[in-house]
Design an enzyme around this catalytic site. Structure first.
Site, PDB file in Angstrom:
ATOM      1  N   PRO A  80      -1.058  -5.723   4.239  1.00  0.00           N
ATOM      2  CA  PRO A  80      -1.362  -4.407   4.817  1.00  0.00           C
ATOM      3  C   PRO A  80      -0.924  -3.267   3.900  1.00  0.00           C
ATOM      4  O   PRO A  80       0.217  -3.234   3.427  1.00  0.00           O
ATOM      5  CB  PRO A  80      -0.567  -4.421   6.126  1.00  0.00           C
ATOM      6  CG  PRO A  80      -0.561  -5.864   6.514  1.00  0.00           C
ATOM      7  CD  PRO A  80      -0.448  -6.627   5.227  1.00  0.00           C
ATOM      8  N   CYS A  81      -1.855  -2.332   3.651  1.00  0.00           N
ATOM      9  CA  CYS A  81      -1.633  -1.311   2.631  1.00  0.00           C
ATOM     10  C   CYS A  81      -1.042  -0.022   3.189  1.00  0.00           C
ATOM     11  O   CYS A  81      -0.626   0.847   2.420  1.00  0.00           O
ATOM     12  CB  CYS A  81      -2.945  -0.991   1.923  1.00  0.00           C
ATOM     13  SG  CYS A  81      -4.231  -0.304   2.995  1.00  0.00           S
ATOM     14  N   GLN A  82      -0.999   0.147   4.506  1.00  0.00           N
ATOM     15  CA  GLN A  82      -0.553   1.414   5.081  1.00  0.00           C
ATOM     16  C   GLN A  82       0.845   1.840   4.629  1.00  0.00           C
ATOM     17  O   GLN A  82       1.083   3.039   4.448  1.00  0.00           O
ATOM     18  CB  GLN A  82      -0.615   1.353   6.616  1.00  0.00           C
ATOM     19  CG  GLN A  82      -2.016   1.323   7.176  1.00  0.00           C
ATOM     20  CD  GLN A  82      -2.588  -0.085   7.235  1.00  0.00           C
ATOM     21  OE1 GLN A  82      -1.981  -1.031   6.735  1.00  0.00           O
ATOM     22  NE2 GLN A  82      -3.753  -0.233   7.842  1.00  0.00           N
ATOM     23  N   PHE A  84       2.079   1.870   1.817  1.00  0.00           N
ATOM     24  CA  PHE A  84       2.053   2.466   0.484  1.00  0.00           C
ATOM     25  C   PHE A  84       0.853   3.382   0.264  1.00  0.00           C
ATOM     26  O   PHE A  84       0.669   3.925  -0.825  1.00  0.00           O
ATOM     27  CB  PHE A  84       2.038   1.356  -0.572  1.00  0.00           C
ATOM     28  CG  PHE A  84       3.140   0.354  -0.379  1.00  0.00           C
ATOM     29  CD1 PHE A  84       4.429   0.637  -0.790  1.00  0.00           C
ATOM     30  CD2 PHE A  84       2.893  -0.862   0.241  1.00  0.00           C
ATOM     31  CE1 PHE A  84       5.458  -0.280  -0.601  1.00  0.00           C
ATOM     32  CE2 PHE A  84       3.911  -1.785   0.432  1.00  0.00           C
ATOM     33  CZ  PHE A  84       5.191  -1.492   0.015  1.00  0.00           C
TER      34      PHE A  84
END
Length: 397
Positions: A80-82, A84
C-alpha cells in the site's frame, strides 16, 4: 514459472505478470471490493485471468506461506502506497498501512529466485531517505531479522554493519531499484513509480531494467515536425492546436536533430496520449447506449488549484485513488473547448492499459479508487518479462 502476488489490488501487476508467463500460486489482497473485481473477472467468458486461483481475501500479516515454499519462483506486489504518497498524509513508517515489513517476511520465508515490488515516487523523498535505505537493506538481507521491541532505526544501524561484513554464502538478494515513468514504456500516462527488483545472490544473475521504448521528444516530432500524430488521428491542419510556449525551444532543437538524423532522438516511439488511448470509444456525454463495458458518463467534474485535468493530446496525469473517493483533477479529461469531465471507468482502465475484456464491478468511486491504485498492466508486463527471461535463461543452462 510460479509466482505469488501480494497486495494485488484490482490486479494490474498480477495481470502484467501473467502476460509475461508467470502462473500465480496465490493472489493475496485484503480489500473486499478489489477481491470481488478479481473474482468477477475469473468467471467471465474470454477472461484474461481465467486460470487464476481464487483470491485470498486476507491481511498479509496473517498469511502462512508454508504451503508454498517449494513452488514459488517470484514474489510480486505493490505494498500500500498511501503512507508515502505525495497526495496522502505522509505518515510513512508510522502508518499502520506500511506493508513493506510483510513483503520482506514473504521473501524471507519463501526465498524466491526473484521479487518485484512497486511503490510511489514519494517514497524517495528526502524526508524518507533513511527509511528508503532501510527498505532496500531489508530486501537485500531478508534473513537479518528485526529483534522484538527493536526500533527500525536500531535495526537499520545493525543492517548497515551486517551488509558490510556478511559472507558471500549468506542468503541475500542483488537489488536493483529505479524510478520508472510509465509513459516511457508505452503507457498513455505520466506515472512515476519506484520498482524494487531482486535476484537471489546464489543465482549470479546480472539483471538491468528494460530500456525505455517511448519518449516525449518523439511525440513532439510526431506532432510538430512530421505531423504524423495529427494525420493518424485525421486532424486537419486548421484544427490542430498551437504548440505550447514551453515546448517551442525543444521543437527547434528537435528539428535540428532530425535533420542530422540523431539516432537517439528518432529511435524511440512517441509517448502515447489520452487521444491514442480513447479515440475509438464513443463520447459518453452523448447519451448513446454504450456497447462498451464500464463506459458511463459521471457528471460533476470541476477544476480547482493544482487539479486541472489531463489534456487530450498528452499522456494523462497520474490517475489517483484519493482518500475519500475520486480527486477532481487527476481523473478528468480537459476537452478541446477547455471544459472538463471525469474519465469513465473504461477510459481510466485504458489509460492504465487494462484490456477491454477486464471489467470492473462496483460503484464508480470504488472502481476508480482501484484503478488509481493499480500498476499499469503494460509497464508490469515489460518489467516482468525481463525478469522471466533471466530466470528462463538460468533454468535452460
Amino acid at each position: 514459472m510460479s509466482s505469488i502476488e501480494l497486495f494485488a489490488g484490482a490486479g494490474g501487476l498480477a495481470l502484467g505478470m501473467s502476460n509475461a508467463g508467470f502462473n500465480h500460486s496465490a493472489i493475496i489482497e485484503w480489500n473486499k471490493d478489489a477481491c470481488e473485481t478479481i473474482r468477477y473477472n475469473r468467471l467471465l467468458d474470454n477472461s484474461p485471468i481465467a486460470g487464476w486461483p481464487t483470491p485470498v481475501e486476507n491481511d498479509a500479516r496473517k498469511i502462512d506461506y508454508s504451503a508454498f515454499r517449494e513452488a514459488v519462483n517470484v514474489i510480486s506486489g505493490g505494498p500500500p502506497c498511501q503512507p508515502f504518497s505525495l497526495g496522502g498524509k505522509h505518515q510513512g513508517y508510522n502508518d499502520e498501512r506500511d506493508m513493506f515489513p510483510e513483503a520482506v517476511r514473504a521473501v524471507r520465508e519463501l526465498k524466491p529466485k526473484a521479487f518485484i515490488f512497486e511503490n510511489v515516487k514519494g517514497l524517495m523523498r528526502a524526508s524518507f531517505s533513511d527509511y528508503f535505505e532501510y527498505i532496500n537493506l531489508q530486501l537485500a538481507f531478508p534473513d537479518f531479522v528485526r529483534k522484538p521491541e527493536e526500533s527500525w532505526e536500531k535495526h537499520l544501524y545493525r543492517l548497515k554493519c551486517y551488509s558490510g561484513q556478511s559472507k558471500a554464502s549468506d542468503l541475500h538478494y542483488k537489488l536493483n531499484v529505479k524510478l520508472l515513468n510509465a509513459a516511457n514504456y508505452g503507457v498513455p500516462q505520466k506515472r512515476e513509480r519506484v520498482f524494487f527488483i531482486g535476484f537471489r545472490s546464489d543465482l549470479a544473475i546480472d539483471w538491468q531494467f528494460p530500456e525505455e521504448t517511448h519518449s516525449e521528444d518523439a511525440l513532439l516530432i510526431a506532432k510538430w515536425i512530421t505531423g504524423e500524430y495529427w494525420e493518424r488521428h485525421k486532424i486537419s491542419k486548421k484544427d490542430r492546436p498551437e504548440p505550447s510556449v514551453r515546448s517551442l525551444g525543444r521543437i527547434k532543437r528537435l528539428k535540428h536533430a532530425a535533420k542530422a538524423t540523431d539516432v537517439e532522438v528518432i529511435s524511440k516511439l512517441p509517448w502515447l496520449t489520452v487521444r491514442d488511448a480513447i479515440c475509438d470509444l464513443p463520447d459518453p456525454e452523448l447519451g448513446i447506449k454504450m456497447q462498451v463495458d464500464n463506459h458511463i458518463f459521471v457528471p460533476g467534474a470541476r477544476t480547482y488549484p493544482g487539479h486541472t485535468g489531463s489534456p487530450l493530446d498528452e499522456p494523462s496525469k497520474t490517475l489517483k485513488a484519493g482518500d475519500h473517493g475520486v480527486p477532481g483533477g487527476e481523473n478528468m479529461l480537459v476537452k478541446l473547448d477547455g471544459s472538463v469531465r471525469y474519465f469513465t471507468v473504461r477510459e481510466a482502465a485504458r489509460i492504465q492499459t487494462f484490456p477491454d475484456q477486464y471489467r470492473f464491478n462496483g460503484s464508480w468511486t470504488e472502481t476508480m479508487r482501484q484503478l488509481g491504485n493499480a500498476v499499469p498492466v503494460k509497464l508490469a508486463q515489460t518489467v516482468a518479462s525481463s525478469v522471466a527471461a533471466s530466470i528462463a535463461n538460468l533454468d535452460s543452462n
